[in-house]
Design an enzyme around this catalytic site. Sequence first.
Site, PDB file in Angstrom:
ATOM      1  N   HIS A 395     -10.812   8.959  -0.526  1.00 22.59           N
ATOM      2  CA  HIS A 395     -11.336   8.478   0.569  1.00 22.59           C
ATOM      3  C   HIS A 395     -11.542   9.313   1.641  1.00 22.59           C
ATOM      4  O   HIS A 395     -10.985  10.537   1.473  1.00 22.59           O
ATOM      5  CB  HIS A 395     -10.373   7.413   0.930  1.00 22.59           C
ATOM      6  N   ASP A 397     -11.012   9.584   5.914  1.00 25.11           N
ATOM      7  CA  ASP A 397     -10.259   8.858   6.916  1.00 25.11           C
ATOM      8  C   ASP A 397     -10.958   8.136   8.056  1.00 25.11           C
ATOM      9  O   ASP A 397     -10.705   7.096   8.601  1.00 25.11           O
ATOM     10  CB  ASP A 397      -9.048   9.618   7.336  1.00 25.11           C
ATOM     11  N   HIS A 467     -10.286  13.159   0.312  1.00 19.55           N
ATOM     12  CA  HIS A 467      -9.104  13.391  -0.421  1.00 19.55           C
ATOM     13  C   HIS A 467      -8.111  12.480  -1.021  1.00 19.55           C
ATOM     14  O   HIS A 467      -8.740  11.157  -0.678  1.00 19.55           O
ATOM     15  CB  HIS A 467      -8.095  13.953   0.605  1.00 19.55           C
ATOM     16  N   ARG A 477       8.207   9.895  -2.766  1.00 17.84           N
ATOM     17  CA  ARG A 477       7.743  11.048  -1.754  1.00 17.84           C
ATOM     18  C   ARG A 477       7.500  10.362  -0.427  1.00 17.84           C
ATOM     19  O   ARG A 477       6.799   9.302  -0.154  1.00 17.84           O
ATOM     20  CB  ARG A 477       6.170  11.062  -2.666  1.00 17.84           C
TER      21      ARG A 477
END
Length: 544
Positions: A395, A397, A467, A477
Amino acid sequence: MREDMAKYRRMSGVQPQSFRDLETPPYWAAYDTGLELLGHQEAALALPWLEEALQESLAQVESCRAGCEGPEEQQKAEEEAEGTGSPGGLYEAIAGHWIGVLRCRQRCVGDTATRPGRSLPVPDFLPSQLRRLYEAHAQVGNLSQAVENVLSVLLFYPEDEAARKALDQYQAQLGEPRPGLGPREVIQRFVLRSLGEKRQLYYAVEHLGASFKDPDPWTPAAFIPEALREKLREDREKTPWDHEPPQPKPLTHWKDVLLLEGVTLTQDARQLNGSERAVLDGLLTPAECGVLLQLAKDAAESGARSGYQGRRSPHTPHERFEGLTVLKAAQLARAGVVGSQGAQLLLEVSERVRSLTQAYFSPDRPLHLSFTHLVCRSAIEGEQAQRMDLSHPVHADNCVLDPDTGECWREPPAYTYRDYSGLLYLNDDFQGGHLFFTEPNALTVTAQVRPRCGRLVAFSSGVENPHGVWAVTRGRRCSLALWHTWAPEHGEQEWTEAKELLQEPEKEEGEGMPSRDPAPEPPSHRLQRVQDKAGKPPRVREEL
Ligand SMILES: O=C(O)CCC(=O)C(=O)O
Ligand SMILES: [Fe+2]
């Protein structure tokens, strides 16, 4: 739906020709194929597609215009809906009808330039097709055709510097002037006719009180009544496509702006194969990562008590997703559910990232945090075999990415005011979960970044930086995700509220919940450093 399509496209053995679009008119397919070939430096192959796209879109404009002469009732209904119906006698009725027809005809370019399912047209559709045509013709050595197309662009934009330069160059290359070489006739007719219509419409605006929203940015100022010009200029400045991504600056430039002690630039935009992206290391000490990880853990464990709960990821059913905002962290700290050190450090670190991002990408224009949260993605055990999906699909941002065309629509539901994104990683003891950048097609990976404690990936939030995150297949994570904006009105109100909350004097022992603070003090030079640079925290509102 789009994500499903992207998923299918990534599956092995699936070919692009396995997909057939039954909705989009053929000129879009020709246009997209042409653009894709141009993107691969295949000008010769692109040309027939670009030519077809232009001719077919002109044909589409004509067929749309023919519909404008439709039944009077339909025109009337439209005008009434717009509140522009003209009361009065026969002349007024004739004028009103004609104005309706002209407006409808003028709208046809915008309608043709709007893809099915989209709300905004591709800006300046015809001139931009002509630009691509002249460049492609010049690349393959068809100088006469290059001249015809560049002259056609100049009909829309007589002062266009790039087109003038290109024209001079082609003419010099061609040698003696070629008689009969002029703009494309069909474009000449189009522009003349359109200008004739605009002249009448603006007359009606000025003298008959009609309304007209000019769809074209190329209308000469002389055609537009004085009173309207300023407003049109302002409207145009607001159009999202005006923003050209700034050119990347050389590495030496950045060396001078990395003011924070201990921070190094690990990869710049060139090394990451893109523009306006960077990887910086050393933003957090291992102890600071520990404090923030503990904060995330305590907040997640307190879930049921505090109303803050980890949930299935909105992006994949195979991961859990916990997000903690700065305000929630401050509230949990006040309630004694998490250590106040962690909440304090969260605020401080977000300001650290902001000041660095500003220094690096926007030294002349203040950046404000618009949203900050601490995010952990955890693999759900037993669900990881042969995962095909991503932890976070590709996508951009601040715009809605259309991988089929590589366009990105800076319109809701995207957070259009986001200008720079930052991801500050806290750990590396998990499997998978690399961040990756792609071409706007969402498929071709251009760079990957492995998360680790204190590593910041910062990048501009637009189409230049699509990204995603590979699946996290084992472990947890955690990162701090931050978005920055140039618009002060979108600054993060919660940041200020959290700061105030944490500064309020603690209640006496026994009055409220006891404060539990197992975390070590972050190193004091860090605090000092941030206070030096922080200035006033930004004012803002909540967003998710
Ligand atoms: O966590 C990451 O590395 C990327 C997350 C991301 O792209 C986002 O939240 O918009
Ligand atoms: Fe993102």
